[in-house]
Design a protein around this motif. Structure first.
Motif, PDB file in Angstrom:
ATOM      1  N   THR B  64      -3.750 129.354  71.845  1.00 25.72           N
ATOM      2  CA  THR B  64      -3.135 128.517  70.832  1.00 25.72           C
ATOM      3  C   THR B  64      -2.693 127.237  71.503  1.00 25.72           C
ATOM      4  O   THR B  64      -1.872 127.258  72.410  1.00 25.72           O
ATOM      5  CB  THR B  64      -1.926 129.213  70.231  1.00 25.72           C
ATOM      6  N   LEU B  65      -3.259 126.159  71.085  1.00 27.73           N
ATOM      7  CA  LEU B  65      -2.927 124.892  71.718  1.00 27.73           C
ATOM      8  C   LEU B  65      -1.672 124.303  71.103  1.00 27.73           C
ATOM      9  O   LEU B  65      -1.600 124.135  69.899  1.00 27.73           O
ATOM     10  CB  LEU B  65      -4.080 123.899  71.542  1.00 27.73           C
ATOM     11  N   PRO B  66      -0.724 123.971  71.889  1.00 32.39           N
ATOM     12  CA  PRO B  66       0.428 123.277  71.343  1.00 32.39           C
ATOM     13  C   PRO B  66       0.008 121.913  70.836  1.00 32.39           C
ATOM     14  O   PRO B  66      -0.864 121.271  71.404  1.00 32.39           O
ATOM     15  CB  PRO B  66       1.380 123.162  72.535  1.00 32.39           C
ATOM     16  N   SER B  67       0.596 121.502  69.766  1.00 31.63           N
ATOM     17  CA  SER B  67       0.175 120.248  69.158  1.00 31.63           C
ATOM     18  C   SER B  67       0.440 119.048  70.052  1.00 31.63           C
ATOM     19  O   SER B  67      -0.093 117.972  69.841  1.00 31.63           O
ATOM     20  CB  SER B  67       0.892 120.062  67.823  1.00 31.63           C
ATOM     21  N   ALA B  68       1.286 119.220  71.080  1.00 29.51           N
ATOM     22  CA  ALA B  68       1.566 118.098  71.954  1.00 29.51           C
ATOM     23  C   ALA B  68       0.359 117.715  72.795  1.00 29.51           C
ATOM     24  O   ALA B  68       0.225 116.589  73.235  1.00 29.51           O
ATOM     25  CB  ALA B  68       2.727 118.439  72.873  1.00 29.51           C
ATOM     26  N   LEU B  69      -0.546 118.683  73.021  1.00 34.08           N
ATOM     27  CA  LEU B  69      -1.736 118.356  73.805  1.00 34.08           C
ATOM     28  C   LEU B  69      -2.699 117.550  72.957  1.00 34.08           C
ATOM     29  O   LEU B  69      -2.639 117.527  71.744  1.00 34.08           O
ATOM     30  CB  LEU B  69      -2.415 119.643  74.274  1.00 34.08           C
ATOM     31  N   SER B  70      -3.614 116.886  73.611  1.00 31.14           N
ATOM     32  CA  SER B  70      -4.631 116.134  72.883  1.00 31.14           C
ATOM     33  C   SER B  70      -5.999 116.663  73.279  1.00 31.14           C
ATOM     34  O   SER B  70      -6.653 116.097  74.144  1.00 31.14           O
ATOM     35  CB  SER B  70      -4.522 114.640  73.206  1.00 31.14           C
ATOM     36  N   PRO B  71      -6.437 117.772  72.681  1.00 31.21           N
ATOM     37  CA  PRO B  71      -7.716 118.354  73.064  1.00 31.21           C
ATOM     38  C   PRO B  71      -8.881 117.485  72.618  1.00 31.21           C
ATOM     39  O   PRO B  71      -8.732 116.644  71.729  1.00 31.21           O
ATOM     40  CB  PRO B  71      -7.722 119.682  72.308  1.00 31.21           C
ATOM     41  N   LEU B 421      -5.537 121.276  60.064  1.00 29.88           N
ATOM     42  CA  LEU B 421      -5.520 121.139  61.523  1.00 29.88           C
ATOM     43  C   LEU B 421      -4.834 119.823  61.902  1.00 29.88           C
ATOM     44  O   LEU B 421      -4.880 118.858  61.138  1.00 29.88           O
ATOM     45  CB  LEU B 421      -6.958 121.142  62.065  1.00 29.88           C
ATOM     46  N   PRO B 422      -4.215 119.778  63.066  1.00 32.00           N
ATOM     47  CA  PRO B 422      -3.516 118.554  63.445  1.00 32.00           C
ATOM     48  C   PRO B 422      -4.476 117.407  63.743  1.00 32.00           C
ATOM     49  O   PRO B 422      -5.667 117.629  63.998  1.00 32.00           O
ATOM     50  CB  PRO B 422      -2.747 118.973  64.703  1.00 32.00           C
ATOM     51  N   ASP B 423      -3.959 116.218  63.712  1.00 31.54           N
ATOM     52  CA  ASP B 423      -4.764 115.027  64.029  1.00 31.54           C
ATOM     53  C   ASP B 423      -5.416 115.188  65.399  1.00 31.54           C
ATOM     54  O   ASP B 423      -4.797 115.694  66.343  1.00 31.54           O
ATOM     55  CB  ASP B 423      -3.870 113.773  64.055  1.00 31.54           C
ATOM     56  N   GLY B 424      -6.656 114.738  65.505  1.00 33.82           N
ATOM     57  CA  GLY B 424      -7.318 114.693  66.798  1.00 33.82           C
ATOM     58  C   GLY B 424      -8.122 115.922  67.148  1.00 33.82           C
ATOM     59  O   GLY B 424      -8.946 115.882  68.063  1.00 33.82           O
ATOM     60  N   LEU B 425      -7.907 117.022  66.454  1.00 37.65           N
ATOM     61  CA  LEU B 425      -8.630 118.241  66.804  1.00 37.65           C
ATOM     62  C   LEU B 425     -10.079 118.192  66.336  1.00 37.65           C
ATOM     63  O   LEU B 425     -10.967 118.770  66.950  1.00 37.65           O
ATOM     64  CB  LEU B 425      -7.927 119.459  66.195  1.00 37.65           C
ATOM     65  N   ILE B 426     -10.311 117.534  65.226  1.00 35.22           N
ATOM     66  CA  ILE B 426     -11.687 117.314  64.797  1.00 35.22           C
ATOM     67  C   ILE B 426     -11.868 115.822  64.582  1.00 35.22           C
ATOM     68  O   ILE B 426     -10.929 115.114  64.215  1.00 35.22           O
ATOM     69  CB  ILE B 426     -12.034 118.088  63.502  1.00 35.22           C
ATOM     70  N   GLU B 427     -13.059 115.352  64.852  1.00 43.92           N
ATOM     71  CA  GLU B 427     -13.342 113.925  64.687  1.00 43.92           C
ATOM     72  C   GLU B 427     -13.754 113.678  63.245  1.00 43.92           C
ATOM     73  O   GLU B 427     -14.690 114.308  62.746  1.00 43.92           O
ATOM     74  CB  GLU B 427     -14.460 113.502  65.628  1.00 43.92           C
ATOM     75  N   LEU B 428     -13.057 112.795  62.597  1.00 50.33           N
ATOM     76  CA  LEU B 428     -13.277 112.564  61.174  1.00 50.33           C
ATOM     77  C   LEU B 428     -14.214 111.388  60.932  1.00 50.33           C
ATOM     78  O   LEU B 428     -14.286 110.475  61.755  1.00 50.33           O
ATOM     79  CB  LEU B 428     -11.935 112.277  60.482  1.00 50.33           C
ATOM     80  N   PRO B 429     -14.913 111.407  59.813  1.00 51.56           N
ATOM     81  CA  PRO B 429     -15.717 110.240  59.460  1.00 51.56           C
ATOM     82  C   PRO B 429     -14.814 109.088  59.041  1.00 51.56           C
ATOM     83  O   PRO B 429     -13.619 109.280  58.809  1.00 51.56           O
ATOM     84  CB  PRO B 429     -16.550 110.730  58.271  1.00 51.56           C
ATOM     85  N   GLU B 430     -15.395 107.920  58.964  1.00 52.08           N
ATOM     86  CA  GLU B 430     -14.632 106.763  58.494  1.00 52.08           C
ATOM     87  C   GLU B 430     -14.208 107.006  57.051  1.00 52.08           C
ATOM     88  O   GLU B 430     -14.910 107.680  56.289  1.00 52.08           O
ATOM     89  CB  GLU B 430     -15.484 105.493  58.571  1.00 52.08           C
ATOM     90  N   PRO B 431     -13.054 106.462  56.666  1.00 48.75           N
ATOM     91  CA  PRO B 431     -12.614 106.661  55.274  1.00 48.75           C
ATOM     92  C   PRO B 431     -13.656 106.149  54.299  1.00 48.75           C
ATOM     93  O   PRO B 431     -14.340 105.162  54.551  1.00 48.75           O
ATOM     94  CB  PRO B 431     -11.331 105.836  55.188  1.00 48.75           C
ATOM     95  N   MET B 432     -13.772 106.851  53.189  1.00 47.62           N
ATOM     96  CA  MET B 432     -14.730 106.459  52.161  1.00 47.62           C
ATOM     97  C   MET B 432     -14.137 105.357  51.301  1.00 47.62           C
ATOM     98  O   MET B 432     -12.960 105.385  50.967  1.00 47.62           O
ATOM     99  CB  MET B 432     -15.064 107.669  51.296  1.00 47.62           C
TER     100      MET B 432
END
Lengths: 161, 451
Positions: B64-71, B421-432
């Motif tokens: 379980t990754l703590p949200s403080a990390l930036s995976p 999921l917290p920010d940064g865990l998955i790479e998101l597409p540009e906003p539509m």
């Protein structure tokens, strides 16, 4: 088939293929998908039925368009995303020119839109539609008749003439 | 002049490709010349990055990754992946996923506000990646024996290394499987719709001579028989099915069954389907060939934070089909909360009865005339309840993922499903970008119509 013969044959269908893809893809993707389509055509040139190059192109383009939308959208609406591939123009695209038609168009299923589009926009005969959709000619005729009847009914509410 | 001609003319007049130039002929010449693809491309780079991301993800399995990390991002979301908004507007506004910017008359801008009932506590949830179970050709060969389809699997003409697909075709019977793991059996029975073709006046083949099919309900299996067929076939195929989760519809013209695709005890959110023709024969069966591999457990944001993600339009995922079917929250629904665990206290959705809260679905509004309004109509929506669930999304390479999220119900009776999921865990597409239409386009000349 030599490269020259291939070019001569498929250049003749370039305008239809361009329009087919432009109806179903964002403009920026048309050339890339067309390139992919003709690369496949070249690789499979000996398997393309003689005299039916255009329906074969539509059939293959249909899958490439479906693949493109899967890749770009990852669309995961369960009922729609992983059934048979459908490559029909969206109601939004039609809406730019005819709002009433767009509303009726959006009430059709994806398969119905695809049939109607191949008939009305690509100007295919029932035989050609059956080849493009890989169904029997009878099935294509019946499904097209039903789709047209449904669209007419939908349009009748706004005094389709 | 006839109805068909008028209909065709009207559709042709609305052709969205009018004015699109024919591609340069070099696109054909390059193919014939065996124009080599660049050995390094953006696509290649993206694939490599995706693989690297997955390798990184593999290192953190069961942690379980703590949200403080930036995976490193687990994966890159496909554009518009999982358009999970159960609303009539959704079908109008976002049906065409391929557009970079969408145009629609009658621009409506939604403002989402978190209601007081929503929790501000995060939780944790498991992330799963879909992985093919069986080689596609082995799968088809095995299915062929079950469905009694003769022939061998072949790669489809449109199959590409990136999106491979295989099939066995024998007359009107097909078995297909695609790169994503979906497979289906179809058996179109021409005899049910045999008709004589008549050539119409314009020379185009039509089928006005088709006799009206007659219903034969006595040939269609009963609901009990359909249940037994599904259970038996599922057992042979190796997919999970139980009578309690089956949805069966039967009328005089055929029958239909659907049930969740559950793998390793987890509801993937996907559905299996089976159809029967009016003569009682099985005409369609579809399921999947992937299992879920855990990629780790991660912190999740609170429902209140998730509300702020709705309007971004790129955090969407698809919840289990049952949400669309009845738009009701069942607090302990089948595996809905599998892997997506709220924090110390349940989210508000579990405390109230959403069925009571849900207003009547808004009626479809007529399509507004373009250019009537260039300013968006602001509609304020209050999110009144939420439920933690697992959401289906696809990455940029077409791979399936199951991630934790929330279904957020608003005060107008529909919902949005947002990844938690917290920010940064998955790479998101540009906003539509959704843009208003400038105005009515000039109708093309009728003379352009080719019939």
């Amino acid at each position: 088939m030599s490269p020259e013969e291939f070019s001569a044959l498929f250049r003749a269908h370039l305008s239809q293929v361009s329009a087919y893809l432009a109806r179903r893809l964002p403009e920026s993707a048309v050339e890339e998908v067309a390139s992919e389509l003709f690369e496949i055509a070249w690789a499979k040139k000996n398997q393309i039925p003689e005299g039916f190059a255009l329906p074969w192109l539509y059939k293959s383009a249909r899958y490439l368009v479906a693949n493109y939308h899967r890749k770009e959208s990852g669309r995961s609406r369960i009922l729609a995303s992983f059934q048979e591939p459908v490559a029909a123009p969206s109601a939004e695209a039609v809406a730019l020119a005819d709002l009433g038609l767009s509303e009726a168009f959006s009430a059709l299923t994806g398969s119905e839109r695809e049939l109607i589009s191949l008939w009305a926009l690509e100007n295919l005969t029932t035989k050609e539609i059956s080849l493009a959709l890989e169904i029997s000619e009878n099935a294509a005729g019946i499904r097209l008749s039903r789709a047209k009847a449904k669209l007419k009914t939908l349009l009748s509410d706004e005094s389709f003439d | 002049m006839n109805d068909d001609f008028d209909l065709k003319k009207r559709i042709a007049d609305a052709d969205p490709a009018k004015g699109f130039p024919t591609l340069n002929e070099s696109v054909v010449a390059k193919a014939a010349a065996g124009h080599p693809k660049p050995s390094f491309s953006f696509k290649t780079a993206r694939l490599a990055l995706g693989s690297a991301s997955l390798a990184t993800a593999a290192l953190v399995v069961s942690l379980t990754l703590p949200s403080a990390l930036s995976p490193q991002p687990l994966f890159t979301m496909a554009t518009g992946s999982g358009q999970a908004s159960a609303t009539s507007e959704e079908s109008k506004v976002s049906a065409d996923q391929g557009l970079d910017a969408m145009y629609w008359p009658g621009w409506i801008s939604y403002e989402y506000v978190a209601g007081d009932e929503l929790s501000d506590l995060g939780g944790s949830g498991e992330v799963y990646q879909g992985q093919l179970i069986e080689d596609p050709t082995s799968l088809l060969a095995r299915l062929a024996s079950i469905f009694q389809v003769s022939g061998s699997p072949v790669q489809d003409q449109w199959s590409t290394p990136e999106y491979p697909s295989y099939s066995i075709t024998n007359g009107n019977t097909n078995l297909n499987t695609y790169y994503s793991g979906v497979w289906y059996y179809s058996n179109w029975n021409d005899r049910l719709y045999a008709c004589e073709e008549v050539i119409s006046e314009d020379g185009e083949a039509t089928t006005p001579g088709c006799p009206e099919p007659k219903p034969t309900p006595e040939l269609i299996p009963t609901t009990t028989e359909l249940t037994n067929i599904v259970l038996s076939m599922s057992s042979q195929i190796g997919i999970t099915a139980d009578a309690a989760s089956l949805t069966i519809y039967r009328d005089d013209w055929g029958a239909y069954a659907s049930w969740p695709y559950v793998i390793n005890g987890i509801d993937t959110g996907m559905q299996n389907y089976a159809n029967w023709s009016s003569d009682g024969s099985l005409s369609y069966f579809s399921s999947y060939n992937f299992e879920l591999i855990s990629r780790g457990s991660f912190d999740t944001v609170s429902p209140r934070v998730a509300v702020s993600r709705i309007s971004e339009g790129r955090w969407y995922g698809s919840p289990p089909e049952s949400f669309y079917r009845d738009q009701q929250v069942v607090s302990n629904g089948l595996a809905r909360s599998e892997g997506a665990v709220p924090a110390e206290e349940p989210v508000a959705a579990n405390e109230s009865s959403p069925a009571e809260d849900l207003p009547v679905e808004p009626e479809d509004q007529p399509i507004p005339v373009p250019a009537e309004s260039q300013e968006p109509e602001i509609v304020r929506l209050t999110i009144t309840s939420s439920e933690a669930t697992m959401l289906s999304v696809w990455d940029a390479q077409g791979n399936y993922w199951l991630v934790p999220g929330y279904v957020l119900f608003n005060d107008q009776g529909w919902f949005d499903a947002v990844i938690s999921l917290p920010d940064g865990l998955i790479e998101l597409p540009e906003p539509m970008t959704i843009m208003p239409m400038d105005g009515i386009q000039e109708e093309p000349a009728v003379s352009e119509m080719v019939d």
